[in-house]
Write an enzyme that holds these catalytic residues in place. Structure first.
Site, short mmCIF file in Angstrom:
data_model
loop_
_atom_site.label_atom_id
_atom_site.label_comp_id
_atom_site.label_asym_id
_atom_site.label_seq_id
_atom_site.Cartn_x
_atom_site.Cartn_y
_atom_site.Cartn_z
N GLY A 240 -5.87 -6.47 4.48
CA GLY A 240 -6.08 -6.93 5.49
C GLY A 240 -6.63 -6.86 6.27
N ASP A 241 -6.92 -5.21 5.75
CA ASP A 241 -7.37 -3.96 7.10
C ASP A 241 -8.48 -2.97 6.05
OD1 ASP A 241 -8.75 -2.27 9.16
OD2 ASP A 241 -6.27 -3.55 9.92
N ASP A 242 -8.79 -1.82 6.49
CA ASP A 242 -10.05 -0.92 5.91
C ASP A 242 -9.32 -0.46 4.44
OD1 ASP A 242 -11.40 -1.05 7.71
OD2 ASP A 242 -10.31 0.44 9.20
N SER A 273 -11.60 -7.32 1.08
CA SER A 273 -11.49 -7.28 2.23
C SER A 273 -12.31 -8.41 2.83
CB SER A 273 -11.05 -5.85 3.34
OG SER A 273 -10.12 -5.25 4.49
#
Length: 453
Positions: A240-242, A273
Site C-alpha cells: 500500500g506504499d513504496d 503498488s
C-alpha cells in the site's frame, strides 16, 4: 515443562530429531534449539512472547561459543514483540506462521528515533517492532519461506480512526547493528513498514515476499534507513506504499543526527503498488542518500518507477544514483522527482536547509501503458542537476496526458529517449553511467547451514 538448556543444545545432528533442512546464511551456528523446548504452543491462540524471550535469553549465552539458532517449527505462533541477540539465527519452518499479537500490552513503548524526533503516526513515540534488536553483531532472520503475519487490519483501522497513541509497529527492525541478514520469508499484513534496518551496516536482504493490501496505510516493503553497505535482491513486494523506501532521517533531527544511507544495491525487485513508488528516495532524507545502484527492476501497475521525494527543510542530499534495466507495465509516471513533498515532523525545521539533488542516472528502460512520461520538479533557486536519461522507450496508454514531460527547475541531458524529453534535458550522444566496481556487501558469501525440525 521446559527441558533444561544443557539437554537441548549441541550439534544439530545429535540432539534434535526430525527432518534436516539446509539453508544459506552469513554464518552457521554450533548450538540449536526449538521453540517448543521453551514452552511454545503453536495453536494460534496461546501467547508465545514469554517462550521467545526465554529461549533467546538462554541461547544468548552461546554467542561466544559458535552462536545459537532457534527453530520455529510448523504451527501458528501468536506473539508480541521480542528482541534478538548477537551471533544468532531465528529460523522459521515453511509451515510456521508467526502471528503478531493485537494486544497493545504485548508491544513495549519506545521513544522516537533520534533522526526523526517524533513518531511518524503520533508524536509521542512508537511501539516496538515485532522482531527487534539493537547493537547486535551477526544476526539472521530466515527460513524456508516461513510466514510472519502482522495481522495489521486492527492497526490500520486505529490509524484511520485516529485512535493510535503511538506509531504503529513494524515487523522486523534492527538498530545500530552490523552483519544483518533477513531472507527467505513471507511477510504479510504488517501494521506499518515491514523491514526497517536502521543505523546499521553490512545488511543483506534476499528472497523476501512482502504482501499487503494495496490500500493499506504505510505498508512499505523494505526501508533501509541511515544504513551503509546494503544489498537487497530477489524480492517481490505488493504494498500500500513504496515497495522500497530509502531514508535517513527527518528535517532538523536527521540533519543533526547526520547519518546517510550509502552504498546500497537493489537487484531483481518486482513491485506492485498502484499508489506509490517502486523505489522511493526520501522523503525523509535529511542525513543524505548517496551511491544507490538499482538494476533489473520490474514494476506492474505501480504509480512510479524510482521517485525522489524531498522538500525545503530537508537539507542534505540525494546524489550519485544509478538505475538501469527497468521493465515497467501500467504506470502513472516513469520518472518522478518532487521538491515540494511537504510533510514535516513539526514547525521547527530550517527553511534555509535546502536539499542537494544531483547525479541522477537512468538508462535502459522499457515502459508500457504509461500515463505521464515524467514529472520532474526541482526547487526554485535550488535546481536538481546532473540528471541523465538514456535508452528509454515509453509506450503510452490509450488516454495519455498531453504534457508528457513536465519539468521545472532541473538540469541534465538525455539520449535516445521516446517520447522526446523536455527542453532542460537536451539530446546528447551519451550512455548514462553505471558503476563497474563492486560494493563490499557484494563480496559476502553465504554458507550452507542446517536445521532439524
Amino acid at each position: 515443562m521446559i527441558i533444561p538448556i544443557v539437554l537441548i543444545l549441541g550439534s544439530l545432528g545429535s540432539t534434535l530429531a526430525g527432518t534436516t533442512i539446509e539453508f544459506q546464511a552469513i554464518n552457521c551456528r554450533k548450538h540449536s534449539a526449538v521453540l517448543t523446548d521453551f514452552g511454545g504452543v503453536g495453536d494460534g491462540k496461546t501467547s508465545n512472547t514469554k517462550a521467545f524471550k526465554t529461549a533467546i535469553s538462554k541461547l544468548s549465552r552461546y554467542a561466544s561459543d559458535g552462536g545459537a539458532q532457534l527453530i520455529v517449527p510448523p504451527g501458528k505462533w501468536l506473539t508480541g514483540s521480542f528482541n534478538l541477540t548477537s551471533h544468532f539465527t531465528l529460523f522459521l519452518h515453511k509451515d510456521a506462521v508467526l502471528l503478531a499479537s493485537q494486544d497493545e500490552a504485548e508491544w513495549p513503548a519506545f521513544p522516537p528515533l533520534p533522526s526523526y524526533g517524533v513518531g511518524r503516526d503520533e508524536p509521542a513515540g512508537r511501539f516496538s517492532s515485532l522482531i527487534y534488536g539493537t547493537n547486535l553483531t551477526d544476526v539472521v532472520v530466515t527460513g524456508n519461506n516461513g510466514t510472519i503475519d502482522g495481522q495489521g487490519q486492527a492497526w490500520w483501522d486505529k490509524f484511520h480512526q485516529k485512535k493510535l497513541k503511538l506509531t504503529r509497529p513494524y515487523l522486523i527492525e534492527f538498530l545500530y547493528s552490523d552483519q544483518v541478514q533477513i531472507s527467505n520469508l513471507t511477510l504479510i499484513n504488517s501494521p506499518s513498514w515491514n523491514v526497517h534496518p536502521t543505523y546499521s551496516s553490512n545488511v543483506l536482504i534476499q528472497w523476501l515476499t512482502v504482501l499487503a493490501p494495496v490500500d493499506s496505510p504505510n505498508t512499505d516493503g523494505i526501508n533501509p534507513d541511515s544504513c551503509s553497505n546494503v544489498r537487497i535482491e530477489d524480492c517481490f513486494v505488493v504494498s500500500g506504499d513504496d515497495c522500497i523506501a530509502v531514508k535517513s532521517g527527518w528535517d532538523q533531527y536527521g540533519i543533526k543526527f547526520g547519518m546517510p544511507t550509502q552504498h546500497l544495491v537493489i537487484r531483481r525487485l518486482t513491485c506492485i503498488s498502484p499508489d506509490s513508488a517502486t523505489i522511493a528516495l526520501g522523503s525523509e532524507m535529511s542525513g543524505g542518500i548517496r551511491d544507490v545502484r538499482a538494476e533489473d527492476i520490474i514494476a506492474i501497475n505501480t504509480q512510479s518507477g524510482v521517485r525522489i521525494k524531498t522538500a525545503v527543510g530537508r537539507g542534505a542530499y540525494v546524489k550519485d544514483i544509478f538505475v538501469r534495466r527497468m521493465t515497467l507495465k501500467t504506470m502513472k509516471y516513469v520518472f518522478w522527482m518532487t521538491g515540494s513533498y511537504g510533510s514535516h515532523p513539526d514547525p521547527g525545521y530550517d527553511p534555509k536547509a535546502l536539499p542537494e539533488i544531483k547525479g541522477i542516472n537512468y538508462r535502459d528502460i522499457v515502459a508500457d501503458n504509461v500515463t505521464y512520461s515524467a514529472r520532474l520538479e526541482g526547487l526554485k533557486n535550488d535546481p536538481f542537476t546532473g540528471i541523465c536519461i538514456s535508452n528509454v522507450k515509453i509506450s503510452l496508454t490509450e488516454k495519455p496526458k498531453d504534457l508528457q514531460w513536465n519539468c521545472t527547475d532541473i538540469q541534465g541531458v538525455s539520449s535516445e529517449v521516446t517520447p522526446q524529453p523536455c527542453a532542460p534535458l537536451p539530446e546528447k550522444s551519451i550512455e548514462c553511467p553505471f558503476p563497474e566496481d563492486r560494493l563490499p556487501i557484494d563480496n559476502v558469501k553465504l554458507k550452507t547451514c542446517s536445521a532439524r525440525t
